[in-house]
Design a protein around this motif. Structure first.
Motif, PDB file in Angstrom:
ATOM      1  N   ARG A  13       0.830  -1.199   0.000  1.00 58.45           N
ATOM      2  CA  ARG A  13       0.000   0.000   0.000  1.00 58.45           C
ATOM      3  C   ARG A  13       0.869   1.255   0.000  1.00 58.45           C
ATOM      4  NH1 ARG A  13      -4.458  -0.472   4.862  1.00 58.45           N
ATOM      5  NH2 ARG A  13      -5.600  -2.342   4.129  1.00 58.45           N
ATOM      6  N   GLN A  60       5.078   6.265  -3.747  1.00 55.67           N
ATOM      7  CA  GLN A  60       4.479   6.430  -5.070  1.00 55.67           C
ATOM      8  C   GLN A  60       5.067   5.419  -6.055  1.00 55.67           C
ATOM      9  OE1 GLN A  60       6.407  10.525  -5.305  1.00 55.67           O
ATOM     10  NE2 GLN A  60       6.492   9.938  -7.438  1.00 55.67           N
ATOM     11  N   ILE A  68      -4.917   1.160  -0.695  1.00 50.41           N
ATOM     12  CA  ILE A  68      -4.660   1.477  -2.101  1.00 50.41           C
ATOM     13  C   ILE A  68      -3.224   1.060  -2.416  1.00 50.41           C
ATOM     14  CG2 ILE A  68      -3.991   3.873  -1.568  1.00 50.41           C
ATOM     15  CD1 ILE A  68      -5.943   2.990  -4.703  1.00 50.41           C
ATOM     16  N   ASP A  72      -2.595  -0.201  -7.926  1.00 46.94           N
ATOM     17  CA  ASP A  72      -3.896   0.464  -8.088  1.00 46.94           C
ATOM     18  C   ASP A  72      -3.717   1.875  -8.632  1.00 46.94           C
ATOM     19  OD1 ASP A  72      -5.499  -1.632  -7.117  1.00 46.94           O
ATOM     20  OD2 ASP A  72      -5.342  -0.935  -5.045  1.00 46.94           O
ATOM     21  N   VAL A  73      -2.725   2.589  -8.122  1.00 41.34           N
ATOM     22  CA  VAL A  73      -2.472   3.961  -8.574  1.00 41.34           C
ATOM     23  C   VAL A  73      -2.129   3.971 -10.062  1.00 41.34           C
ATOM     24  CG1 VAL A  73      -0.983   5.988  -8.322  1.00 41.34           C
ATOM     25  CG2 VAL A  73      -1.757   4.740  -6.293  1.00 41.34           C
ATOM     26  N   ARG A 128     -10.106   6.536  -2.633  1.00 40.37           N
ATOM     27  CA  ARG A 128      -9.072   6.016  -1.736  1.00 40.37           C
ATOM     28  C   ARG A 128      -7.694   6.563  -2.117  1.00 40.37           C
ATOM     29  NH1 ARG A 128      -9.222  -0.128  -1.918  1.00 40.37           N
ATOM     30  NH2 ARG A 128     -11.213  -0.179  -3.000  1.00 40.37           N
ATOM     31  N   ALA A 129      -7.417   6.611  -3.419  1.00 34.77           N
ATOM     32  CA  ALA A 129      -6.127   7.136  -3.870  1.00 34.77           C
ATOM     33  C   ALA A 129      -5.945   8.586  -3.447  1.00 34.77           C
ATOM     34  CB  ALA A 129      -6.004   7.002  -5.382  1.00 34.77           C
ATOM     35  N   LEU A 159      -0.204   9.700  -0.910  1.00 38.08           N
ATOM     36  CA  LEU A 159       0.432   9.538  -2.215  1.00 38.08           C
ATOM     37  C   LEU A 159       1.184  10.810  -2.550  1.00 38.08           C
ATOM     38  CD1 LEU A 159       0.725   7.920  -4.905  1.00 38.08           C
ATOM     39  CD2 LEU A 159      -1.486   8.893  -5.591  1.00 38.08           C
ATOM     40  N   TRP A 193       0.853  12.849  -8.463  1.00 44.32           N
ATOM     41  CA  TRP A 193      -0.101  11.810  -8.837  1.00 44.32           C
ATOM     42  C   TRP A 193      -1.546  12.203  -8.534  1.00 44.32           C
ATOM     43  CZ3 TRP A 193       1.227   7.518 -11.554  1.00 44.32           C
ATOM     44  CH2 TRP A 193       2.587   7.231 -11.660  1.00 44.32           C
ATOM     45  N   LYS A 194      -1.795  12.796  -7.373  1.00 42.36           N
ATOM     46  CA  LYS A 194      -3.175  13.156  -7.028  1.00 42.36           C
ATOM     47  C   LYS A 194      -3.728  14.194  -7.996  1.00 42.36           C
ATOM     48  CE  LYS A 194      -3.145  12.057  -2.109  1.00 42.36           C
ATOM     49  NZ  LYS A 194      -3.422  12.540  -0.735  1.00 42.36           N
TER      50      LYS A 194
END
Length: 218
Positions: free
Chosen positions: A106, A122, A177, A181-182, A198-199, A204, A208-209
């Motif tokens: 995770r 990440q 997560i 998954d990301v 969740r991400a 993170l 990425w977000k």
């Protein structure tokens, strides 16, 4: 879970005109050429001892201090690239691991590795320098399409590590997560709004977000 190889490299100039350098680029400074080292290696701040990033705007820093790549992926790449000698470290990883894969960890998980503690931050988004390492213009695309991103870590506790050391999970990330998954969300292979939520709640790092929000119109 364990470390199979510890790999380091220092910045190296690849001159313009070298067949590995994409057209339009001048001399490229890269630390993608990493080699295995023996014995115990210190992990301090943002680096593994003997390793140094070339471009701190996109590599290194607190959330990309240590990069691991699963040894399990090497068999896939040997089938994809049968003419290449794929020695550990060729993907630019500091740690070649066994049992630690993108699906199994995770974001935010913490691991004791040797006497260090590392936290998952990440996936890796490859840059053109991976193509230089493999002398293939299609390598970045191949790498990304494979879904085999590898895992970036921050250093929670400094210490040392070596090939053969166990990797022990000591804490789970706060949100369920995985690194894989990301990647699947980013690529559009996974479209679950619940997984996206969740991400966005997970620790993170990097852009990425923001990228996930833009891609999904959130």
């Amino acid at each position: 879970m364990r470390i199979l190889s510890v790999n380091v490299g220092i910045p190296k100039q690849v001159p313009a005109g070298d067949a590995r350098v994409p057209a339009g680029y001048s001399t490229v400074l890269t630390s993608i050429f990493k080699l295995p080292v023996s014995g115990r290696v210190a992990v301090r701040g943002y680096n593994v001892e003997g390793d140094r990033q070339s471009d701190l705007t996109v590599h290194g820093g607190p959330n990309k201090a240590v990069y691991s790549y699963p040894s399990e992926h090497y068999s896939f790449w040997r089938e994809q690239l049968p003419d290449m000698d794929l020695a550990f470290g060729i993907f630019g990883e500091n740690l070649t691991t066994e049992g630690l894969t993108e699906d199994s960890v995770r974001i935010g998980d913490q691991f004791r590795v040797g006497s260090t503690v590392l936290r998952v931050t990440q996936p890796r988004m490859p840059c053109f320098k991976l193509g230089i390492r493999f002398a293939r213009n299609d390598m970045v695309k191949r790498f990304w399409q494979s879904g085999r991103s590898g895992i970036y870590f921050a250093v929670v506790e400094e210490g040392d590590l070596a090939a053969g050391d166990r990797i022990e999970k000591i804490a789970e990330g706060p949100v369920e997560i995985s690194v894989a998954d990301v990647v699947r969300l980013y690529r559009g292979d996974e479209t679950s709004s619940e997984l996206l939520d969740r991400a966005l709640r997970a620790p993170l790092s990097g852009s990425w977000k923001e990228e996930l929000r833009e891609r999904r119109g959130v």
